[in-house]
Design a protein around this motif. Structure first.
Motif, PDB file in Angstrom:
ATOM      1  N   THR A  64      43.097 -61.697 -94.724  1.00 34.20           N
ATOM      2  CA  THR A  64      42.454 -62.897 -95.250  1.00 34.20           C
ATOM      3  C   THR A  64      40.964 -62.678 -95.458  1.00 34.20           C
ATOM      4  O   THR A  64      40.358 -61.812 -94.839  1.00 34.20           O
ATOM      5  CB  THR A  64      42.591 -64.092 -94.288  1.00 34.20           C
ATOM      6  OG1 THR A  64      42.038 -63.738 -93.032  1.00 34.20           O
ATOM      7  CG2 THR A  64      44.020 -64.482 -94.109  1.00 34.20           C
ATOM      8  N   GLY A  82      36.929 -71.030-108.050  1.00 33.82           N
ATOM      9  CA  GLY A  82      37.973 -70.576-108.953  1.00 33.82           C
ATOM     10  C   GLY A  82      37.874 -69.087-109.252  1.00 33.82           C
ATOM     11  O   GLY A  82      38.864 -68.367-109.195  1.00 33.82           O
ATOM     12  N   GLU A  85      38.654 -67.027-106.090  1.00 37.90           N
ATOM     13  CA  GLU A  85      40.059 -67.141-105.733  1.00 37.90           C
ATOM     14  C   GLU A  85      40.885 -66.187-106.583  1.00 37.90           C
ATOM     15  O   GLU A  85      41.774 -65.486-106.090  1.00 37.90           O
ATOM     16  CB  GLU A  85      40.505 -68.596-105.936  1.00 37.90           C
ATOM     17  CG  GLU A  85      41.702 -69.010-105.148  1.00 37.90           C
ATOM     18  CD  GLU A  85      42.987 -68.764-105.894  1.00 37.90           C
ATOM     19  OE1 GLU A  85      44.033 -68.879-105.266  1.00 37.90           O
ATOM     20  OE2 GLU A  85      42.953 -68.430-107.108  1.00 37.90           O
ATOM     21  N   ALA A  86      40.561 -66.145-107.855  1.00 35.58           N
ATOM     22  CA  ALA A  86      41.308 -65.284-108.772  1.00 35.58           C
ATOM     23  C   ALA A  86      41.192 -63.816-108.355  1.00 35.58           C
ATOM     24  O   ALA A  86      42.184 -63.092-108.310  1.00 35.58           O
ATOM     25  CB  ALA A  86      40.797 -65.471-110.192  1.00 35.58           C
ATOM     26  N   ARG A  89      43.076 -63.148-105.068  1.00 32.61           N
ATOM     27  CA  ARG A  89      44.527 -63.166-105.258  1.00 32.61           C
ATOM     28  C   ARG A  89      44.982 -61.827-105.804  1.00 32.61           C
ATOM     29  O   ARG A  89      45.963 -61.238-105.368  1.00 32.61           O
ATOM     30  CB  ARG A  89      44.911 -64.298-106.216  1.00 32.61           C
ATOM     31  CG  ARG A  89      46.388 -64.358-106.476  1.00 32.61           C
ATOM     32  CD  ARG A  89      46.824 -65.752-106.880  1.00 32.61           C
ATOM     33  NE  ARG A  89      45.789 -66.507-107.554  1.00 32.61           N
ATOM     34  CZ  ARG A  89      45.425 -66.316-108.809  1.00 32.61           C
ATOM     35  NH1 ARG A  89      46.018 -65.382-109.542  1.00 32.61           N
ATOM     36  NH2 ARG A  89      44.475 -67.051-109.353  1.00 32.61           N
ATOM     37  N   GLU A  90      44.227 -61.333-106.762  1.00 34.45           N
ATOM     38  CA  GLU A  90      44.500 -60.025-107.353  1.00 34.45           C
ATOM     39  C   GLU A  90      44.522 -58.946-106.273  1.00 34.45           C
ATOM     40  O   GLU A  90      45.337 -58.032-106.306  1.00 34.45           O
ATOM     41  CB  GLU A  90      43.385 -59.732-108.349  1.00 34.45           C
ATOM     42  CG  GLU A  90      43.682 -58.720-109.408  1.00 34.45           C
ATOM     43  CD  GLU A  90      42.436 -58.568-110.293  1.00 34.45           C
ATOM     44  OE1 GLU A  90      42.083 -59.558-110.965  1.00 34.45           O
ATOM     45  OE2 GLU A  90      41.813 -57.492-110.263  1.00 34.45           O
ATOM     46  N   ASP A  92      45.334 -59.405-103.339  1.00 33.00           N
ATOM     47  CA  ASP A  92      46.346 -59.794-102.369  1.00 33.00           C
ATOM     48  C   ASP A  92      45.751 -60.265-101.042  1.00 33.00           C
ATOM     49  O   ASP A  92      46.262 -59.946 -99.976  1.00 33.00           O
ATOM     50  CB  ASP A  92      47.302 -58.630-102.120  1.00 33.00           C
ATOM     51  CG  ASP A  92      48.669 -59.146-101.706  1.00 33.00           C
ATOM     52  OD1 ASP A  92      48.963 -60.307-102.006  1.00 33.00           O
ATOM     53  OD2 ASP A  92      49.410 -58.391-101.063  1.00 33.00           O
ATOM     54  N   MET A  94      44.505 -63.550 -98.803  1.00 34.88           N
ATOM     55  CA  MET A  94      44.533 -65.002 -98.717  1.00 34.88           C
ATOM     56  C   MET A  94      43.141 -65.511 -98.424  1.00 34.88           C
ATOM     57  O   MET A  94      42.309 -64.805 -97.887  1.00 34.88           O
ATOM     58  CB  MET A  94      45.469 -65.460 -97.611  1.00 34.88           C
ATOM     59  CG  MET A  94      46.904 -65.168 -97.879  1.00 34.88           C
ATOM     60  SD  MET A  94      47.933 -66.387 -97.048  1.00 34.88           S
ATOM     61  CE  MET A  94      47.941 -67.696 -98.264  1.00 34.88           C
ATOM     62  N   MET A  95      42.946 -66.768 -98.751  1.00 34.14           N
ATOM     63  CA  MET A  95      41.628 -67.347 -98.627  1.00 34.14           C
ATOM     64  C   MET A  95      41.617 -68.455 -97.592  1.00 34.14           C
ATOM     65  O   MET A  95      42.349 -69.433 -97.712  1.00 34.14           O
ATOM     66  CB  MET A  95      41.234 -67.916 -99.980  1.00 34.14           C
ATOM     67  CG  MET A  95      39.806 -67.748-100.326  1.00 34.14           C
ATOM     68  SD  MET A  95      39.539 -68.139-102.064  1.00 34.14           S
ATOM     69  CE  MET A  95      39.373 -69.890-101.975  1.00 34.14           C
TER      70      MET A  95
ATOM     71  N   LEU B  72      41.524 -76.648-110.207  1.00 34.65           N
ATOM     72  CA  LEU B  72      40.231 -76.864-109.564  1.00 34.65           C
ATOM     73  C   LEU B  72      39.189 -77.379-110.535  1.00 34.65           C
ATOM     74  O   LEU B  72      38.185 -77.961-110.130  1.00 34.65           O
ATOM     75  CB  LEU B  72      39.713 -75.547-108.994  1.00 34.65           C
ATOM     76  CG  LEU B  72      40.107 -75.255-107.565  1.00 34.65           C
ATOM     77  CD1 LEU B  72      39.527 -73.921-107.151  1.00 34.65           C
ATOM     78  CD2 LEU B  72      39.599 -76.356-106.654  1.00 34.65           C
ATOM     79  N   ARG B 109      54.205 -67.395-104.530  1.00 38.47           N
ATOM     80  CA  ARG B 109      53.665 -66.357-103.661  1.00 38.47           C
ATOM     81  C   ARG B 109      52.875 -66.963-102.510  1.00 38.47           C
ATOM     82  O   ARG B 109      52.970 -66.513-101.376  1.00 38.47           O
ATOM     83  CB  ARG B 109      52.776 -65.405-104.456  1.00 38.47           C
ATOM     84  CG  ARG B 109      52.338 -64.239-103.613  1.00 38.47           C
ATOM     85  CD  ARG B 109      51.836 -63.103-104.451  1.00 38.47           C
ATOM     86  NE  ARG B 109      50.480 -63.363-104.886  1.00 38.47           N
ATOM     87  CZ  ARG B 109      49.555 -62.412-105.015  1.00 38.47           C
ATOM     88  NH1 ARG B 109      49.873 -61.171-104.743  1.00 38.47           N
ATOM     89  NH2 ARG B 109      48.364 -62.702-105.419  1.00 38.47           N
TER      90      ARG B 109
END
Lengths: 340, 340
Positions: A64, A82, A85-86, A89-90, A92, A94-95, B72, B109
Motif C-alpha cells: 500500500t 485522480g 490513483e491512476a 493502480r498501474e 498495483d 493500494m491507496m 472523482l 480488482r
DNA sequence: CTACATAGTTCAATCGATTGAATAAATACA
DNA sequence: TGTATTTATTCAATCGATTGAACTATGTAG
C-alpha cells in the motif's frame, strides 16, 4: 460457516504442502506446470482469498501507499488524487487515503496509522503550518528514511522530495497579462492560510506591483479562506469603494468564481467593466460565466511526477532530496480585458 | 540500521516478556500500573510502531474499511467521501480508497484487493452497469456475509444494504416548480450511463410529462455524459431549433453549469429567457451565474447513514437488508423564472 | 498453619504466507 | 552401473502480536 480458506485448505484438497501452494499461486517455475494448474484450479473453486496480513508480516511490505490531502471540497486537490490513483493502480499499489481537513492532529494520526499498516510510502499535501518537526521525529521515528513526497505545498528545511507548482511564475504571467491590457489598479484576494502557496503567490503579487512601480495599499490586499463565499463577499465590499480596482487577482479559481457570482448579481461585466483572474485552472474555469482567465497548474504532471518519485524511492533508489518545480501555463479567457 | 523495534525489543529493554508488553500497551489492567508505565515509556523512547499486519493476522481484523467511488471529477461524489471519511476517522478506521473511473474491471480488482487486506467493510458507488453477479460470487466468494453498503446508485436484487437519494421525488419537485411557473415546453439533458440514478431521474421526468399531458418527443430527451461539455454543446444545439423549450432540466448540476456557460455566451438570460435546473445542489450551485435552481441531495445524511450502517454491520448486527431512501430538497434560485 | 483467593506475570500456541535449505525422484553423463 | 545434475516438492523456521491457560508470589480467611 466454513471460515475463509487458506493455503492449508488448498494443500489438503490437492494433496500437496502449503509451500507448494504458496509457490504455485505466485506462478513460481519451481512447481511443475501440471501441479500449478491443479492448485490454481482448486484455489479458484474454494474461493481462496490471499491474506495480505500474513504475507505482509513475513515480507514486511503491505503493497500500500498512503495519500493525505487537506481539502476535498476543492476540485483542485481531487485532480491530484485522480492522477496519483491512476499511477498507483498501474503499479498495483493500494491507496490508503486521508482527508486532513487542514487539521494537524488528523494529519499526525494518519502518518502514525499508515506506518502501522506498513505503507511503503506517503504522498502528502501538508496541512497549513506543517513544520519539519511535524513530519519526522514526532510521530514516526523511522520516517527519516521513509519514502515521502510533498506536493503542492512546500515545507522548508525538509529532507524530503517535493513536487510543487511555480507559483511565482504563475502570478507573474497573470500580472503581465493584465498590465499589458492597461490595468494599473490591482487587488489581491489571497489565501489566508499559512502555506507556501499562499505566501509565494501573494509575495509574487507584491513583487510585480513593486517592479511596476505601483503602490500596495491596505485596500489592495485582502485575506480569507479559499471559498466561493470569500470571493463573493470581498467583491461586494470592493464595489462600495470610491475608486475600486480594475483588476482583481484571486489566489484560487474558487475565490474567483465567488467574485464572478457577485459581479453577475450587480450587473458588473467581468472582462469589460472589471478583470478577474483565478489560479489553478480547474475544469470549471472554462465554463464559468464568463469563462475565467487563470493559470493552469499541471496537476497531471505534478501528480505523475510525485507518484513516480515515490515509486522509485520505494524501489530503493538513493539520491539527494529532489525539489521539482513545475511551470504553469497562462490561459486567457473572457473574464479579463482591457482596462476601462 | 537498527530495524523497527518490536514488542520483543521493548520487553528486553524493560526486562519483562512480550506478553506483558502487549497487554501493557493496550492498557490492560492485568498489568500493574507501575510496569505499564515503564513499558509505555520504553515504547515511546524506542520509537515503537505498532505492526498491524501482525495484529491483523492474529485477530483477523485490520481496522480498515474500503470505499470505492466512480467519479472523482464530480464534486458531488467527493462530498460523500468527505462525510464518510469523517465518520470512519471517528470510529478509528482507516480508509482504503479506490477511484473506479466507471470501469468494472477496476471495481472488481479493488473488491478483491480490499478483501485481501482484510477490510472489514465496503462502501460502494457501483460503476454503471454493475449487476448482482459482479458483487458476489465473481470476485470474493465470502462477500455473501460481508458488510457492504451501496450508496447513491441502486443495484436490483442485491441482498445488500443501500442508501440512496429519492430521485423520483427530486425530479417531481423541480418539474412542479417549473410547471407552476407556466412552463410547458421541457427538455431533459440526461445522464447516459446505465445507472439507477440516470434511469430513475429520466423515468420520473417522463412520468411528470405524462401526468401533465405533455408529449415527450425526440427533441425533448437528450443523453450524454455528466460533463460541462455536454451541457454546453447541447444548449448550442437547442438554440438552433425553431421553437426551443423554455425549461431545461439537467440530470446533474455539472451539466447545468455547462448550459449556463453556453447561455452566457449567447446572451440568453437564464431565469428570464429560459429556465435551467440542475440536480445535486453541489456547493458551486449557489455561486454560478446566475445561481442555479437545483434539488439538494443530502450527501451528508446519505454518507452518515451509510457509514453508520456499515459500522453496525461490522459490529455484527444482523437484520434484513435495508434500503434507505433519503428525500432531497428543492432549492429555488435565479436560474429559473416564469415562462416567457 | 493450611487453604484459598487475588494480583501480576509468563508460557506457549496461534494466525497464514514465505523462503532458504533439505530431500527425493528422475534424468543425463561418464 | 555409479555419479552428477536437474527437477519437483517438502521441511521447518520465521515474521510480530495476541490470548487462554499456567504459574508465582503475596495477602486473607478460617
Amino acid at each position: 460457516m466454513a471460515s475463509r480458506p487458506t493455503l492449508k485448505t488448498i494443500a489438503d484438497q490437492v494433496g500437496v504442502t502449503v509451500s507448494a501452494v504458496s509457490l504455485a499461486l505466485r506462478d513460481d517455475l519451481r512447481i511443475s506446470q501440471a501441479t500449478r494448474e491443479r492448485i490454481q484450479q482448486a484455489a479458484k473453486e474454494l474461493g481462496y482469498v490471499y491474506n495480505r496480513h500474513a504475507a505482509g508480516l513475513r515480507r514486511g511490505d503491505s503493497g500500500t501507499v498512503a495519500v493525505c490531502l487537506n481539502d476535498l471540497s476543492n476540485p483542485f486537490f481531487t485532480e491530484f488524487l485522480g492522477h496519483m490513483e491512476a499511477r498507483f493502480r498501474e503499479a498495483d499499489r493500494m491507496m490508503l487515503f486521508c482527508h486532513a481537513h487542514e487539521t494537524p492532529s488528523i494529519q499526525a494520526r494518519f502518518i502514525r496509522q499508515m506506518a502501522e499498516h506498513g505503507a511503503a510510502g506517503l504522498i502528502l499535501v501538508p496541512v497549513a503550518g506543517t513544520t519539519r518537526e511535524d513530519l519526522d521525529g514526532a510521530q514516526v521515528r523511522h520516517l527519516q528514511d521513509f519514502p515521502l513526497v510533498l506536493i503542492s505545498r512546500d515545507v522548508a528545511d525538509t529532507g524530503f522530495d517535493r513536487v510543487i507548482n511555480d507559483d511565482v511564475l504563475g502570478i507573474r504571467l497573470l500580472f503581465e497579462h493584465l498590465y499589458e491590457a492597461g490595468h494599473r489598479r490591482f487587488a489581491w484576494f489571497g489565501g489566508g492560510g499559512d502555506t507556501s502557496t499562499a505566501r509565494d503567490r501573494e509575495c509574487s503579487f507584491r513583487q510585480q506591483m513593486d517592479a511596476a512601480g505601483l503602490p500596495v495599499t491596505r485596500d489592495s490586499v485582502h485575506h480569507g479562506p479559499t471559498t466561493l463565499e470569500f470571493g463573493d463577499a470581498m467583491l461586494e465590499r470592493l464595489l462600495t469603494m470610491p475608486e475600486p480596482p480594475t483588476a482583481i487577482m484571486c489566489f484560487s479559481d474558487i475565490i474567483a468564481f465567488g467574485v464572478l457570482a457577485a459581479c453577475y448579481r450587480h450587473g458588473v461585466r467581468p472582462g469589460v467593466d472589471i478583470s478577474v483572474t483565478g489560479f489553478d485552472d480547474m475544469a470549471a474555469a472554462a465554463y464559468s460565466a464568463p469563462a475565467l482567465t487563470s493559470v493552469r497548474v499541471r496537476t497531471d504532471l505534478i501528480g505523475q511526477c510525485a507518484s513516480e518519485l515515490l515509486l522509485s524511492r520505494m524501489a530503493g533508489e538513493r539520491y539527494p532530496p529532489i525539489r521539482k518545480v513545475v511551470p504553469p501555463e497562462l490561459v486567457v479567457r473572457a473574464s479579463t480585458g482591457p482596462a476601462a
